[in-house]
Scaffold this active site. Sequence first.
Site, PDB file in Angstrom:
ATOM      1  CE  LYS A  97      -0.532 -12.374  15.654  1.00 24.74           C
ATOM      2  NZ  LYS A  97       0.558 -12.337  14.673  1.00 24.74           N
TER       3      LYS A  97
HETATM    4  P1  5BU Z   1       5.774 -19.957  11.268  1.00 22.67           P
HETATM    5  O1  5BU Z   1       7.128 -19.621  10.849  1.00 22.67           O
HETATM    6  O2  5BU Z   1       5.007 -20.897  10.289  1.00 22.67           O
HETATM    7  O3  5BU Z   1       5.711 -20.455  12.690  1.00 22.67           O
HETATM    8  O4  5BU Z   1       4.991 -18.546  11.233  1.00 22.67           O
HETATM    9  C1  5BU Z   1       3.667 -18.387  11.630  1.00 22.67           C
HETATM   10  C2  5BU Z   1       3.203 -16.979  11.405  1.00 22.67           C
HETATM   11  O5  5BU Z   1       1.852 -16.875  11.816  1.00 22.67           O
HETATM   12  C3  5BU Z   1       3.959 -15.922  12.154  1.00 22.67           C
HETATM   13  O6  5BU Z   1       4.029 -14.766  11.353  1.00 22.67           O
HETATM   14  C4  5BU Z   1       3.122 -15.633  13.361  1.00 22.67           C
HETATM   15  O7  5BU Z   1       3.251 -14.286  13.785  1.00 22.67           O
HETATM   16  C5  5BU Z   1       1.736 -15.906  12.849  1.00 22.67           C
HETATM   17  N1  5BU Z   1       0.813 -16.412  13.888  1.00 22.67           N
HETATM   18  C6  5BU Z   1       1.041 -17.590  14.549  1.00 22.67           C
HETATM   19  O8  5BU Z   1       2.017 -18.264  14.308  1.00 22.67           O
HETATM   20  N2  5BU Z   1       0.173 -18.005  15.511  1.00 22.67           N
HETATM   21  C7  5BU Z   1      -0.936 -17.313  15.846  1.00 22.67           C
HETATM   22  O9  5BU Z   1      -1.708 -17.747  16.690  1.00 22.67           O
HETATM   23  C8  5BU Z   1      -1.165 -16.101  15.118  1.00 22.67           C
HETATM   24  C9  5BU Z   1      -0.290 -15.697  14.167  1.00 22.67           C
HETATM   25 BR1  5BU Z   1      -2.660 -15.141  15.530  1.00 22.67          BR
END
Ligand code: 5BU
Length: 463
Positions: A299
């Site tokens: 990011k």
């Molecule tokens: P989760 O464990 O499924 O919640 O992880 C989601 C991943 O996607 C995590 O690495 C976040 O940093 C990434 N992410 C997110 O969750 N939401 C966003 O809007 C963005 C990235 Br951009």
Amino acid sequence: MQLETFAFQLFEKGIIRFGKFTLKSGIESPFYIDMRTLCAYPSIMRDLSTIVSESIRNEDFQHICGVPYAALAMGTLVSQEMNLPQILMRKEQKKHGTKKNLEGVFKAQDKVVLIDDVITSGVSFLEAARKLEKENLIPHLLLCIIDREQGGEENLKKHGYKTISIFKISEIVEILYSNKKITAIEHQAVLNFVQGQKVALPTENKETTRPTYTELLEQSQHHFSKRLLEIVINKKSNLCFSADLNDKTELLKITREVAPHIALLKIHADIIVDFDTAFITDLKRLSEEHGFLILEDRKFADIGNTAWNQYYSGHHKIASWADAITVHVIAGSSSVQALAKNDHGHIPAMILISQMSTQGTLTDANYQKSAVAIAKEYPNLIVGIVSQSKQYLSGGQLHFTPGIKLQAGVDSMGQQYDPPAKAFSEKGTDMLIVGRGIYQSKNPKESAANYQKIAWDAYTELT
Ligand code: 5BU
């Protein structure tokens, strides 16, 4: 011109007729509006253009555009009356020369008021709005002269477009009835018809259905998306596993287990406590063995110079191993341009963050529109966006959606979750990003296989 005068004129000139008419859809309608003949009555056209101009005088926009063909003349008149430039839209795409859909002088992010004569389902407006968006213009407002009140305005609202109408069919028939121009039966028939005949936007319309992965592959302009889409199609997996683990051994172990089920692996290099070059060598080997690509979710968000250093230099040397990276566009497009600057012909693959999945995110509709416009400006560098809502991209760019779990909900730190099917049907996603839903489950391999199946089925159902 008063609504009353307009209603009488429409009736007298036979522009609105009552009886039994079979519409294009095959449905029988008790009234028919044929605004195309309006151009034979210059004084009505002139009066109407004054009303239209007045109704949008306080709006903030730069161009007028009539939806072809019915509203082209009205577009010209309003452009003259308001002394604002007109954009001419083609109905069919030009096959030779410039292949342009739009003629005029405009720049990215200019706002446009679209004018059409009659709105029914809103599909013509939707297609016209898409043509503007493809050229990085913003459809600021959709204005129709007569609203048939059959759900068009609501349909377009769902797609995020603001619509206004000058006259509503129920108001017109009310005037005609109270002035004894039509019978009580004709009056009631129209009211019953508009009440009972709400029409949805046709889903079979090419412009409104999602492209298949094969179509995206054909359009794709970047070697990353080409490779990714080939993997997606071959593996029947549109799943990105987000391996947000702190320990490299555990990360590699779980990745090895889930590898047959994923097309993309996403990591955050800066949360891995024992990150080193040996880890990258192992990860690269796994990616080659099992056919998946690696996305570093860094990011980038800083000024160009800092983003450049974070990408090419520092401890992680991301440019040397990541197949793709995520980039914020909060600083404008300068970080995108900076990351592409190098002397060794390296072409980064960037995924722009258009909308975040968190509660209270500041990535509102305007921010998203600007982010998508930047994405479209650099199809050779930007391979997709991260978003939680339908966005119309071009050049084979992909739509990635995180915040996915089988059960909808919110975690204790503001992350919002939706189930996979919703991401496909409502958010228009191409690739799901799943983290904790997989690596915190009892059996990550089984769980990845399950997400793979659900996500693939959700995609095939829509194509
Ligand atoms: P989760 O464990 O499924 O919640 O992880 C989601 C991943 O996607 C995590 O690495 C976040 O940093 C990434 N992410 C997110 O969750 N939401 C966003 O809007 C963005 C990235 Br951009």
